[in-house]
Design a protein around this motif. Sequence first.
Motif, PDB file in Angstrom:
ATOM      1  N   THR A   1      -2.539  17.036  -1.285  1.00  0.00           N
ATOM      2  CA  THR A   1      -3.298  17.894  -0.445  1.00  0.00           C
ATOM      3  C   THR A   1      -4.825  18.160  -0.508  1.00  0.00           C
ATOM      4  N   LYS A   2      -5.108  17.342  -1.747  1.00  0.00           N
ATOM      5  CA  LYS A   2      -6.673  17.519  -1.995  1.00  0.00           C
ATOM      6  C   LYS A   2      -7.508  16.102  -1.942  1.00  0.00           C
ATOM      7  N   HIS A   3      -6.368  15.105  -1.502  1.00  0.00           N
ATOM      8  CA  HIS A   3      -7.275  13.794  -1.340  1.00  0.00           C
ATOM      9  C   HIS A   3      -6.379  13.050  -0.202  1.00  0.00           C
ATOM     10  N   CYS A   4      -7.008  12.020   0.523  1.00  0.00           N
ATOM     11  CA  CYS A   4      -6.232  10.957   1.500  1.00  0.00           C
ATOM     12  C   CYS A   4      -6.497   9.691   1.326  1.00  0.00           C
ATOM     13  N   LEU A   5      -6.066   9.321  -0.154  1.00  0.00           N
ATOM     14  CA  LEU A   5      -6.310   8.045  -0.777  1.00  0.00           C
ATOM     15  C   LEU A   5      -5.142   7.198  -0.426  1.00  0.00           C
ATOM     16  N   VAL A   6      -5.599   5.812  -0.010  1.00  0.00           N
ATOM     17  CA  VAL A   6      -4.341   5.031   0.138  1.00  0.00           C
ATOM     18  C   VAL A   6      -4.595   3.801  -0.938  1.00  0.00           C
ATOM     19  N   ALA A   7      -3.591   3.849  -1.881  1.00  0.00           N
ATOM     20  CA  ALA A   7      -3.511   2.739  -2.975  1.00  0.00           C
ATOM     21  C   ALA A   7      -3.240   1.463  -2.386  1.00  0.00           C
ATOM     22  N   VAL A   8      -3.966   0.393  -2.702  1.00  0.00           N
ATOM     23  CA  VAL A   8      -3.783  -0.948  -2.081  1.00  0.00           C
ATOM     24  C   VAL A   8      -3.500  -1.890  -3.057  1.00  0.00           C
ATOM     25  N   GLY A   9      -2.448  -2.802  -3.156  1.00  0.00           N
ATOM     26  CA  GLY A   9      -2.311  -3.918  -4.008  1.00  0.00           C
ATOM     27  C   GLY A   9      -2.482  -5.285  -3.140  1.00  0.00           C
ATOM     28  N   THR A  10      -3.392  -6.087  -3.781  1.00  0.00           N
ATOM     29  CA  THR A  10      -3.721  -7.225  -3.296  1.00  0.00           C
ATOM     30  C   THR A  10      -3.468  -8.458  -4.250  1.00  0.00           C
TER      31      THR A  10
ATOM     32  N   GLY B   1       8.545  -4.632  -8.170  1.00  0.00           N
ATOM     33  CA  GLY B   1       8.952  -3.323  -7.235  1.00  0.00           C
ATOM     34  C   GLY B   1       8.970  -1.995  -8.015  1.00  0.00           C
ATOM     35  N   LEU B   2       8.615  -1.104  -7.631  1.00  0.00           N
ATOM     36  CA  LEU B   2       8.357   0.104  -8.043  1.00  0.00           C
ATOM     37  C   LEU B   2       9.051   1.372  -7.325  1.00  0.00           C
ATOM     38  N   CYS B   3       9.810   2.183  -7.797  1.00  0.00           N
ATOM     39  CA  CYS B   3       9.973   3.563  -7.226  1.00  0.00           C
ATOM     40  C   CYS B   3      10.422   4.589  -8.258  1.00  0.00           C
TER      41      CYS B   3
ATOM     42  N   LEU C   1       1.705  -6.447  -7.100  1.00  0.00           N
ATOM     43  CA  LEU C   1       2.606  -6.668  -6.184  1.00  0.00           C
ATOM     44  C   LEU C   1       3.250  -5.360  -5.456  1.00  0.00           C
ATOM     45  N   ALA C   2       3.116  -4.233  -6.141  1.00  0.00           N
ATOM     46  CA  ALA C   2       3.775  -2.895  -5.688  1.00  0.00           C
ATOM     47  C   ALA C   2       2.713  -1.838  -6.209  1.00  0.00           C
ATOM     48  N   VAL C   3       2.595  -0.563  -5.453  1.00  0.00           N
ATOM     49  CA  VAL C   3       1.962   0.451  -5.902  1.00  0.00           C
ATOM     50  C   VAL C   3       2.794   1.661  -5.547  1.00  0.00           C
ATOM     51  N   SER C   4       2.782   2.797  -6.110  1.00  0.00           N
ATOM     52  CA  SER C   4       3.562   3.949  -5.684  1.00  0.00           C
ATOM     53  C   SER C   4       2.781   5.209  -6.371  1.00  0.00           C
ATOM     54  N   TRP C   5       2.588   6.157  -5.421  1.00  0.00           N
ATOM     55  CA  TRP C   5       2.207   7.300  -6.107  1.00  0.00           C
ATOM     56  C   TRP C   5       3.413   8.240  -6.593  1.00  0.00           C
TER      57      TRP C   5
ATOM     58  N   HIS D   1       0.941  -1.147   0.154  1.00  0.00           N
ATOM     59  CA  HIS D   1       0.065   0.026   0.206  1.00  0.00           C
ATOM     60  C   HIS D   1       0.883   1.265   0.162  1.00  0.00           C
ATOM     61  N   HIS D   2       0.374   2.372  -0.553  1.00  0.00           N
ATOM     62  CA  HIS D   2       1.107   3.620  -0.375  1.00  0.00           C
ATOM     63  C   HIS D   2       0.207   4.939  -0.399  1.00  0.00           C
TER      64      HIS D   2
END
Length: 396
Positions: A154-163, A250-252, A190-194, A147-148
């Motif tokens: 500043t305009k959202h509080c979203l958590v991205a989740v990978g399952t 993996g993501l970065c 397997l991986a998420v990244s904003w 998750h990430h």
Amino acid sequence: MLGFLLARQAGLDDPLRLQRAESTRRVLGLELNKDRDVERIHGSGVNTLDIEPVEARYMLSGGSDGVIVLYDLENSSRQPYYTCKAVCSVGRNHPDVHKYSVETVQWYPHDTGMFTSSSFDKTLKVWDTNTLQTADIFNFEETVYSHHMSPVATKHCLVAVGTRGPKVQLCDLKSGSCSHILQGHRQEILAVSWSPRCEYVLATASADSRVKLWDVRRASGCLITLDQHNGKKSQAVESANTAHNGKVNGLCFTSDGLHLLTVGTDNRMRLWNSSNGENTLVNYGKVNNDSRKGLKFTVSCGCSSEFVFVPYGSTIAVYTIYSGEQITMLKGHYKSVDCCVFHSNFQELYSGSRDCNILAWVPSLYEPVPDDDEPTTKSQINPAFQDAWSSSDEEG
């Protein structure tokens, strides 16, 4: 050094040039710190680490035993030899402890009073740091891999989740519910990244060999599916529209958000232009990756040439991002490394391994003194180091 200072004082140089050069020198000198220990709390492998961005003082770790530990990295004793102590932990006896392996921990980007954790027990938990109690729990139908939270939103509080399912879940911390779902992958995420550049852009990596960039404001969602061949192979070819020839785990993003790094079980790392999805074709050679789950790697920040730190078996490989050159291998763990995190304030690195240890890698204080009998030649000097520093003659 004096040349840099004089040029900055005279207004001939960008004020940040000295800072970048010194940061680069420090990263090139990373070595295992023999004077600093990180208190060993985990009874099994360390899967994930995160340093909070507000004070850069506290670090979270999550383990295969379901335990979460909060460390104070500051040397309050001022002694040369010290141990980074665990301030508190969510141990096996805690009522809200994760039942199975903790795969990701992350601080809330704007406040140390909150952090999040996700686990193979199919939950994402939001924690109050002060009371060490859960403020909210999100339950999923599938095992959670990653998750990430956006570091710049500043305009959202979203958590991205990978399952384990092919759908990317977006959980809203404000409403306490899953706000919407991103569909397009065919296997587990397997991986998420904003993106650190745009708060609405999300990258996701899947076992289906694909990496997708999304704009979460759009109804269709998907912006780009990254293609390792840059569209030059026929769509009928099996590898068309795939980022790797294996699972992507993996993501970065680079610190400026202009590029995205991905790693896969095909033992390759790739660098992508995050605005148009182009494969830059930088060759890093073989990047050993036999992880069956998400691999957490990290990048430097504030250097004149940026670096990427990738777990590589029981070592950590350090590469220059834009040239692909391998600078060094950091050796100290005796089992596979699963995660590492860069401390940009001090150019330090922390790594977690299946040997249950967290190791600190710090810049060496002294330059190695060459032997009188063996004068240093230009070929012996690290090329990345040469690029970062100019001679006093050039500065003058």
